[in-house]
Design a protein around this motif. Sequence first.
Motif, PDB file in Angstrom:
ATOM      1  N   GLY A 158     -22.132  30.067 -22.941  1.00 26.62           N
ATOM      2  CA  GLY A 158     -21.796  29.306 -24.136  1.00 26.62           C
ATOM      3  C   GLY A 158     -22.137  30.057 -25.412  1.00 26.62           C
ATOM      4  O   GLY A 158     -21.356  30.076 -26.369  1.00 26.62           O
ATOM      5  N   ILE A 159     -23.314  30.681 -25.434  1.00 28.73           N
ATOM      6  CA  ILE A 159     -23.715  31.466 -26.606  1.00 28.73           C
ATOM      7  C   ILE A 159     -22.793  32.670 -26.793  1.00 28.73           C
ATOM      8  O   ILE A 159     -22.421  33.013 -27.916  1.00 28.73           O
ATOM      9  CB  ILE A 159     -25.178  31.914 -26.459  1.00 28.73           C
ATOM     10  CG1 ILE A 159     -26.108  30.690 -26.515  1.00 28.73           C
ATOM     11  CG2 ILE A 159     -25.560  32.916 -27.550  1.00 28.73           C
ATOM     12  CD1 ILE A 159     -27.551  31.014 -26.231  1.00 28.73           C
ATOM     13  N   GLY A 167     -27.987  26.496 -15.062  1.00 33.12           N
ATOM     14  CA  GLY A 167     -28.036  26.036 -16.447  1.00 33.12           C
ATOM     15  C   GLY A 167     -28.237  27.173 -17.421  1.00 33.12           C
ATOM     16  O   GLY A 167     -27.630  27.207 -18.497  1.00 33.12           O
ATOM     17  N   LEU A 168     -29.113  28.136 -17.045  1.00 34.53           N
ATOM     18  CA  LEU A 168     -29.347  29.298 -17.903  1.00 34.53           C
ATOM     19  C   LEU A 168     -28.078  30.127 -18.052  1.00 34.53           C
ATOM     20  O   LEU A 168     -27.743  30.577 -19.162  1.00 34.53           O
ATOM     21  CB  LEU A 168     -30.477  30.142 -17.322  1.00 34.53           C
ATOM     22  CG  LEU A 168     -30.832  31.425 -18.093  1.00 34.53           C
ATOM     23  CD1 LEU A 168     -31.280  31.083 -19.506  1.00 34.53           C
ATOM     24  CD2 LEU A 168     -31.907  32.218 -17.352  1.00 34.53           C
ATOM     25  N   TRP A 210     -25.737  28.345 -20.424  1.00 28.58           N
ATOM     26  CA  TRP A 210     -26.156  28.513 -21.817  1.00 28.58           C
ATOM     27  C   TRP A 210     -25.813  29.904 -22.337  1.00 28.58           C
ATOM     28  O   TRP A 210     -25.333  30.059 -23.469  1.00 28.58           O
ATOM     29  CB  TRP A 210     -27.653  28.265 -21.949  1.00 28.58           C
ATOM     30  CG  TRP A 210     -27.996  26.826 -22.184  1.00 28.58           C
ATOM     31  CD1 TRP A 210     -28.471  25.927 -21.274  1.00 28.58           C
ATOM     32  CD2 TRP A 210     -27.872  26.121 -23.422  1.00 28.58           C
ATOM     33  NE1 TRP A 210     -28.655  24.703 -21.859  1.00 28.58           N
ATOM     34  CE2 TRP A 210     -28.298  24.789 -23.183  1.00 28.58           C
ATOM     35  CE3 TRP A 210     -27.442  26.472 -24.697  1.00 28.58           C
ATOM     36  CZ2 TRP A 210     -28.306  23.818 -24.184  1.00 28.58           C
ATOM     37  CZ3 TRP A 210     -27.460  25.505 -25.697  1.00 28.58           C
ATOM     38  CH2 TRP A 210     -27.882  24.200 -25.438  1.00 28.58           C
ATOM     39  N   LEU A 211     -26.042  30.932 -21.522  1.00 28.62           N
ATOM     40  CA  LEU A 211     -25.732  32.298 -21.947  1.00 28.62           C
ATOM     41  C   LEU A 211     -24.234  32.480 -22.175  1.00 28.62           C
ATOM     42  O   LEU A 211     -23.814  33.114 -23.153  1.00 28.62           O
ATOM     43  CB  LEU A 211     -26.239  33.289 -20.899  1.00 28.62           C
ATOM     44  CG  LEU A 211     -27.765  33.404 -20.759  1.00 28.62           C
ATOM     45  CD1 LEU A 211     -28.133  34.355 -19.616  1.00 28.62           C
ATOM     46  CD2 LEU A 211     -28.392  33.880 -22.067  1.00 28.62           C
TER      47      LEU A 211
END
Length: 282
Positions: A25-26, A18-19, A22-23
Amino acid sequence: MSAVAVRLRSRRKGAGLGLVAWLLGIAFFLPIAWMALTSFHSEADAATNPPSFAASLTLDGYREFFGAAGGASPWPALINSAVASVASTLFVLVLALPAAYALSIRPVKKWTDVLFFFLSTKMLPAVAGLLPLYLFAKNTDMLDNIWLLVILYTSMNLPIAVWMMHSFLSEIPVAIIEAARVDGAKLPTILTRVVAPIALPGIAATSLICFIFSWNELLFARVLTGVVAETAPVFLTGFITSQGLFLAKVCAASLVISLPVLAAGFAAQDKLVQGLSLGAVK
């Protein structure tokens, strides 16, 4: 290893994935956010290096893009892109659905060879066919004609659409088709009232991808159009002149031209995810 340890390890692995998601995606979102922020700056603030995030905001870039300062209006180019993208996508769906039906639900002989032939047409570099297409358009008086782009975009997107629709239609139970045929339904009725509703997520995913490819196409639009059939990407390249690069204005134009694709993707995101996941698990 105990069950508790297995669950903890699974949770750590899920949290790590998940991390990472997110990274990523950012990382993909940051350039878009930077472009959006720059579009609201003045040209002087946008040209600073490093960029000034605390600079005052203004709508001058958008005013200039929409012709408030006496420049060319972007609306004809935006309308041309919309016509070429929407029309070619509709033509692709009309042609791809029966072809995919014939190759999946009612397979023809050597259907795999047919699919690979479709795919092989995408292997030719676009620039290799540019001169023949230009000569054809010139001899048929179709230069600077939006319908020439519609025909080109339809032929360019049809192979990938047939491939995608084939994988989607392969998931439809044949028993449903046979039941409709027993009830007396003809092929057009089967395609429109049986196959299309079931394969709607796949059709939505195919439509969105074809729309994006058509909207973003630049090479053929740049060479084969002029003033009448100019599309939005071609209009955008006009901001890069010998006088320099007006960064704030270019960012404003890029954001406006990207909005239809972003809006279409956001509106069809559930159908897109569902459609692209079809056929992933047998």
